[in-house]
Structures are given as structure tokens and as C-alpha cells.
Design a protein around this motif. Sequence first.
Motif, PDB file in Angstrom:
ATOM      1  N   ASP A 141       0.843  -1.195   0.000  1.00 53.48           N
ATOM      2  CA  ASP A 141       0.000   0.000   0.000  1.00 53.48           C
ATOM      3  C   ASP A 141       0.885   1.255   0.000  1.00 53.48           C
ATOM      4  O   ASP A 141       0.692   2.182  -0.809  1.00 53.48           O
ATOM      5  N   LEU A 319       4.546  14.838   2.163  1.00 50.44           N
ATOM      6  CA  LEU A 319       3.775  14.087   3.144  1.00 50.44           C
ATOM      7  C   LEU A 319       4.732  13.594   4.218  1.00 50.44           C
ATOM      8  O   LEU A 319       5.860  14.026   4.310  1.00 50.44           O
TER       9      LEU A 319
ATOM     10  N   ASP B 141      -9.210   0.796   7.748  1.00 47.56           N
ATOM     11  CA  ASP B 141      -9.291   0.463   6.323  1.00 47.56           C
ATOM     12  C   ASP B 141     -10.309  -0.660   6.125  1.00 47.56           C
ATOM     13  O   ASP B 141     -11.202  -0.569   5.253  1.00 47.56           O
ATOM     14  N   THR B 166      -2.924   5.475   7.864  1.00 44.88           N
ATOM     15  CA  THR B 166      -1.841   5.771   6.944  1.00 44.88           C
ATOM     16  C   THR B 166      -1.877   4.897   5.697  1.00 44.88           C
ATOM     17  O   THR B 166      -0.989   4.964   4.865  1.00 44.88           O
ATOM     18  N   SER B 167      -2.921   4.070   5.545  1.00 45.33           N
ATOM     19  CA  SER B 167      -3.098   3.372   4.268  1.00 45.33           C
ATOM     20  C   SER B 167      -3.641   4.372   3.250  1.00 45.33           C
ATOM     21  O   SER B 167      -4.074   5.468   3.605  1.00 45.33           O
ATOM     22  N   HIS B 168      -3.627   3.983   1.980  1.00 45.77           N
ATOM     23  CA  HIS B 168      -4.118   4.887   0.938  1.00 45.77           C
ATOM     24  C   HIS B 168      -5.541   5.338   1.242  1.00 45.77           C
ATOM     25  O   HIS B 168      -5.859   6.535   1.176  1.00 45.77           O
ATOM     26  N   LEU B 169      -6.398   4.388   1.608  1.00 41.67           N
ATOM     27  CA  LEU B 169      -7.800   4.716   1.878  1.00 41.67           C
ATOM     28  C   LEU B 169      -7.936   5.618   3.102  1.00 41.67           C
ATOM     29  O   LEU B 169      -8.607   6.647   3.049  1.00 41.67           O
ATOM     30  N   ALA B 171      -5.595   7.376   4.783  1.00 36.38           N
ATOM     31  CA  ALA B 171      -4.921   8.664   4.626  1.00 36.38           C
ATOM     32  C   ALA B 171      -5.802   9.608   3.810  1.00 36.38           C
ATOM     33  O   ALA B 171      -5.767  10.827   4.010  1.00 36.38           O
ATOM     34  N   SER B 181      -1.469  16.249   1.665  1.00 38.58           N
ATOM     35  CA  SER B 181      -1.947  14.863   1.649  1.00 38.58           C
ATOM     36  C   SER B 181      -3.367  14.895   1.109  1.00 38.58           C
ATOM     37  O   SER B 181      -4.286  15.364   1.786  1.00 38.58           O
ATOM     38  N   PRO B 182      -3.576  14.435  -0.117  1.00 35.64           N
ATOM     39  CA  PRO B 182      -4.872  14.657  -0.765  1.00 35.64           C
ATOM     40  C   PRO B 182      -6.015  13.880  -0.104  1.00 35.64           C
ATOM     41  O   PRO B 182      -5.887  12.703   0.194  1.00 35.64           O
TER      42      PRO B 182
END
Lengths: 449, 449
Positions: A141, A319, B141, B166-169, B171, B181-182
Motif C-alpha cells: 500500500d 507528506l 481500512d 496511513t493506508s491509501h484509503l 490517509a 496529503s490529498p
Amino acid sequence: MNTDTLDKPVIGMVNGFDPSKAANLDPALADRIDRRTRLLGPAYRLFYQEPLTVDRGEGAYLYAPDGRDYLDAYNNVVSLGHAHPRVVEAVSAQMGKLCTHTRYVQDGILDLAEEMLPTFGGQIAENGHMMFTCTGSEANDLATRIAMHKTGKRGVIITSEAYHGTSHLTAGYSPSLGAKSPLGTWVRRVSAPDSYRRDVATLGAQMAAEVKARIEDLERHGDGIACFIADSLFSSDGIYSDPKGLLAPVAEVVRAHGGIMIADEVQSGFGRSGEAMWGYQRLGIDPEIVTMGKPMGNGFPVAGIAVRHDVVAPFGQDLRYFNTFGGNTVAIAAARAVFDTIREDNLLANAVRMGDAIRDGLRSLKDERIGDVRGVGLYVACEFVTDHTTKTHDAAIATACVNLMRKKGVLISSTGPGANILKIRPPLIFDASHVDRLLSTVEAALKEI
Amino acid sequence: MNTDTLDKPVIGMVNGFDPSKAANLDPALADRIDRRTRLLGPAYRLFYQEPLTVDRGEGAYLYAPDGRDYLDAYNNVVSLGHAHPRVVEAVSAQMGKLCTHTRYVQDGILDLAEEMLPTFGGQIAENGHMMFTCTGSEANDLATRIAMHKTGKRGVIITSEAYHGTSHLTAGYSPSLGAKSPLGTWVRRVSAPDSYRRDVATLGAQMAAEVKARIEDLERHGDGIACFIADSLFSSDGIYSDPKGLLAPVAEVVRAHGGIMIADEVQSGFGRSGEAMWGYQRLGIDPEIVTMGKPMGNGFPVAGIAVRHDVVAPFGQDLRYFNTFGGNTVAIAAARAVFDTIREDNLLANAVRMGDAIRDGLRSLKDERIGDVRGVGLYVACEFVTDHTTKTHDAAIATACVNLMRKKGVLISSTGPGANILKIRPPLIFDASHVDRLLSTVEAALKEI
């Protein structure tokens, strides 16, 4: 170049227990499985037609509560064997001293990173960094987030039946989770490098051509390519280790389009292939990011990535990354014990010797139902087919063999889109007596089927 | 109802070390930080203007290599204190016996689930399940994946400066990671329940009204609402614990639109609030999913979710969940030791007593710069303002106080969108002598500023 050539997966989990068949089980076991379903819910799966209860492990053996031993030729986490004394001691000592995170200054994590980085060679060895997570899913990830941030693109290319993790992002490019697990719209698949059915000499060029077509499709849809990611031993695709140098032409195409190569070493790293510490080192690439996990702490939850400086620099500037348990002092102690033991005990050489012995033994069975025996080091595939011309998957034999071997006290599993491939993946400390027991049990099982 | 009312975060990480100021450090420390940057790269951050080196912990204390002690009033992982003997013993013993995953039948994980589920009360106690991950990020997540699958929607609503992972989802819905951090396009924010600046009596109704507007916006964009997720003590928003019952009207709105309530107990769970095992139990909701992590294993990587049966049923039918290390035998041993110790040692009652003593002590300082002292149990906020009328954030005092206290041997941090709030979050085993040292050090620091 369409997706019709991709393998169609079987429904459900390969070697998963089917709860609808619980009626065949011993009532006490059935009760425990009922209790499990009640407490853990419907998303958990067990192995084997008759699930196994274990309560102790030592070396290559697991033990049931009644003391019966099972040779564990499947567990890819405890590469040093169950309850390895050096890891147990390292974890115990560090737990009693300090268990805390990376926002204090510590030397242990730096010493480990300094030891590990040179083993990747190439640009990572030159200027790369280690970052620590708890799981391989988190490692993949994070690697993907870094690749997306660096490239400004979001397309991800994977192999047909890839598995890369269980987070939302990584499950989104893990087709082996099943047809009902949705792939991201930004995900494209290429055929697995099936060395049994296709010409090994052209596999690399074929994959590169497929990757190129997928990239063009991603670009046409406005996603572009962030990364190509592959398990260096293509475990869930069916275990493929030939040819060496497979990914060199793929890397060329990916980079020509601005994409990043991620080597997923969660299963293939830490000497599993025997020929190298990292599986990708057999495949002719110098990846921008390497991800790792499973055997890294011999069971202690620790995983991570190694990444080229220029690739992570923009991510680090814009980040930050913090993982509360990732790379904590105890995780580092476990990882250090494992990494040192692999090298000091020459486990790579052992993996080559024992893996070759297993493959030789399987081939010498000369069983007509076996279409192919392959793999490298201690990752062995044995593929069953209905005949050697059509090479049609024979899942029934593989399933029967895995479950009969479990009854006979040897643990393996099966894999591949046709669920027809024995997956044999012993700890790196496997010795000749273990190999003998494994082979004689395969032979006995196949005689009964 | 627009987003102009949301707090604007300060740039960078609250209480993060600024490497551009390394020149002020002792040369030996500066060298070690250089080495760290070289090996771990640019995405890692350290605490404090002068980062701290620690190499041992015991109870409420951390120790530097030179033996100097630091009272740890900040670490929310080792809730039982550093190196708690019962956890060390449980982990060591289980590591030496068996460290393996959930695809074999084991009783330990079921016994723990059976003990934990009733503590959630409501529908989870009635028919819920426990699922185990390694980190709070993974727990959130997974909870979000389950919510999205159940609802068929993807909108997520959070508070203004939320942090959920802090995973893509995760975060993607953690604005406190910073402006670069989008956030996901499917994410909407509502104002934090600022009990210092707004009327506590109407906070719940206000939040419900904002949530309703955000849901309508998500529906207008075709996303709809999958879930509302909040840290039950609103840590990164600035720590808010009033009023009780805050989320009851929010849950009503969320459910009226088919959404799911997720209580993020990664920071607020396991008795942190003192008043209840789980923070949401003060907030008037019976959530569909509860997520937990940090203190769960007192440093051992273990986390998880509790989820209502009907919510996870479709996910379990269509997909599956497996986390190699999540809920492994050693993780369960650690979690069991922690959970039993919290209850047997009456740590909730202790958290209430000690937390109240800290808040009383801070208020009795009658320092004009302190605008508000709040929190519940052992989660204490002390907010600095330039004056009591405008209540303008005073980050300089908070930053100076945190760093001066670190010099004086007491570890705390700061938080909030204005970085002006002391974050005091001691282990649950804090005693009166610890409270005295903490308070006298705050007092001494404020005198020097």
C-alpha cells in the motif's frame, strides 16, 4: 491484446474449508468451528476439508493438542522454523527492555537498515532507504502511494491472478481474492508467465508487449501508469520461476512510459528462491521499490519497503509516514535475528539443495498425472493435468492430494487459477529427513487417489 | 453550510523536529540524525526540537542511554506502562510455543473474542464478531471496506482535522496529515465539536446538521454515504469530550440516509476515557463497527474491529479477510494480557482519578495563558490562547512548554489545528507521584516562558 487470454479463476478460496460440509466432521471439531463462526464471523476461512487444530510448533513441525506431529511444508512466515530460539530470545529480551516507536532516536533500526540496504544492490544499495510497516499489505500500500505520488499517475499493472494485499488499495489489484472482490478501474492485468504452457524463450517479450498495450489503455483512460508490481515468484498465478531475466523487457517498457517497477518480495524475499536474497534479482531488474513482509520477523509482525531516494523524495517532502508499530524496537529485534540467521546459517544454499531434492523426487515419481514440476529454491510447484497435450487443469487430484497428505501428517496447499498446482513452501531450515518424509507422503497419497 | 468554518491547520507536523535546525544540536546527536535521514529517508519525523534518544522503559518512565529518566505522559500505546511484566511474559511464552495464523483452529482467539464482545454492549454484544488486524490503520481500512460493501456507497464523513490512518484509503480521510496529503473526492468534513468556543448544549445538533448537509452533497455527487467515522475523543481535532451523547443526533441522520457509524477507538478505547471501556459509550451511540489498536497489545502489533453481524455478512459472503499476522497466536496472547490487566487492576477507575487530578492541578495554576483545560480520564487537553475573548490560538506557548518539559524530563506533546493545545496522555497506571511530577514540571516550564 484483450483479456480473453487471462486465466479464469475457480470460485472460492483454494484449499479453503467449506462450512457447508461441516456435517462430515468430528462433532467436537464441528462445535469449535461453529463457535469460531459465531465469534469471528463470516469473513474468516480455514484450511483443509478437515481443518487442523494446532497448539505448538518447533522447527519444521506443528503439533496438534494430542501431540501428533505435522511436517509444515507450507508456512511461509516461520522461515527459520517454528519457535526459533534466537528470535524468541530477541523478542523476549527487547519486550522486557523497550517497545516503542520510531519518533525517538534509536540505533537498532538504523543498524538493521544499514545491513539490509546493500543486499538489494543497484540504485537502492547506492542511495536507498528502508521504511518499516507491520504487514506486507501495508508495505505494498505504501509503495503504491509513493509510486502514485512520484508519477502523478494512478494506473497499476499486475499479473492475471496476483495477490498483493488486503487493504482497500491493494485488494483493488489482487484478483486472486475472487471475482466478487472489485478491481480498481485504474488496474490492468497481463498474463502470468506460464512456463509450462508457453515458450519460455519469449515469455519476457510477450509480457512486455502486453504491458505496453495495458499502459496505452491506461493512458487512453486518463490514468497513465504509476507502477507495475509483481510477486517475483508469481505465487498465486501458479508459481513461475523461468526464465531468469523475465522482467528486463517489462521494466524497459514501464520506464519508457514514466512508470515505476515494484518488486513484491513479501513471499519471494529473504532467500526463498535460494539463488538470491531477493527474488527479483533473478529476473533482471533493478526495481525502484522493493516490498517485504511475511518471513521478516519469523512470525513477529514486521514488514517494510526499500526505496530509491529520488523516488520517495517528493513523498517525503509533501507528506510524511508514521506507523505506530512499524519498525518498533521489538519488530527490529525480531527482524535482525531473522536476517542474521539467514546469512549465518547459509539458508540460501540449503534452500537450493533441499528445493532441488524435492523437485527431483517429484519428477522421479514419473506419475502421469503430473504435468510439470517447477520452482526454485524452497518454492515448489507440482501441476496436475488431465493429459499432457491439452494440459487441462486437474484440480480434483491436487485437492485430494493436499487433503490426504494433511491426514498423513504433512502440510502443503494448492494454488493457481485452476487450483490444480501443489504449493510446497517449507521453512528454509528443511533438511534431508524432512524432504524424505514429504516425498514419501506425496507418493503414498498419489497411490491412494 | 460550507467548509469556511473548518479550522485551518498549521503547516507541518505538530511537535515535529525541524531538520533545518539541526545545527543547534549536540554534534553527536546531529550525526545520528543525519545517519537516520540517510538510512530511513525523508518521510520519517522525530519528536521535539531536540529529539530524544531512549533505550529502556519501565512503568511510566523512559530512560536515555545515560540513565536519565523521563516521565512518559504521552505514549498511548503502552497503556499498562513500559515493559509490563505480564505482557512480556505472555508474549515470550507464546513466542516459544507457537506463533501462527488464523487458518488453523485455535481457542485463544475465540476466548478473547468471547470476553471482548460483551464489553461493546448493544447490537455488537448481541450478535457481533471480532476481526483482527495488525494496526489501527488496517482496522479503519477494513471497517471502511465493510461499510462501502454493505451500503454500496463510498462517501466518508469525518471531522475537520481527523486522523484515521496511513493506508491509501485511510490517509484519504485524514486531513491532519497536512494540506499536501490529498483527501478523497468522496470525503467530506464537518467542524470539530469545539466545546471551548461553541455552545456545548447545541454541539450535537450542529454536528448533525452539518453531517446532513454533507450527506446531501455526497448524494448530489453520486457517492452517497458509506460511513461517518470519528475518534471518540477527537484527538487530532484538539481533544473534545463534551457533551456526553454528542453523536446520538449524528447517528440518526447517518442512518436515515443508509450510512454506517464507525467508532474509531484506536486512541480512545481500552479505558482511556476512564468512564467506559470504549469512548463512544459516552457519546450516545451504538455503532455498527468499532475499530481499535494502539494500546491493545501494550506495544505488540495487534489491532482489530468489532462489527455487527448483519453489517459484515455481505462482505463475508462475497469476499474474505485474511491478515497473516493479524490475530496470530502471539498477538492474541499480548491482547489477552492487556485486556485482563485493565480490568483486574481497575485501571478505568484509576484513569478517572488521575485524569481529574491532572485537570484540577492545571486549572489551579490560574495561568492567564491557559484558556481551557478539558478531557476525560487520562486524556487531557490544556489550550493556550492569546486572550480569553478572541480565544486566538497561541502555538508558541504550547511549543515552548512541550519542549521545556522535555528538557525537564517529562514527555508530552501538543495537538489541534492551531498546535496550541497540550496533549497529555499518560499510561493508565499513572499514580499520584507521577501526577505531582507532571504538574510541577508544567508549572516550572510556564514560569520560564
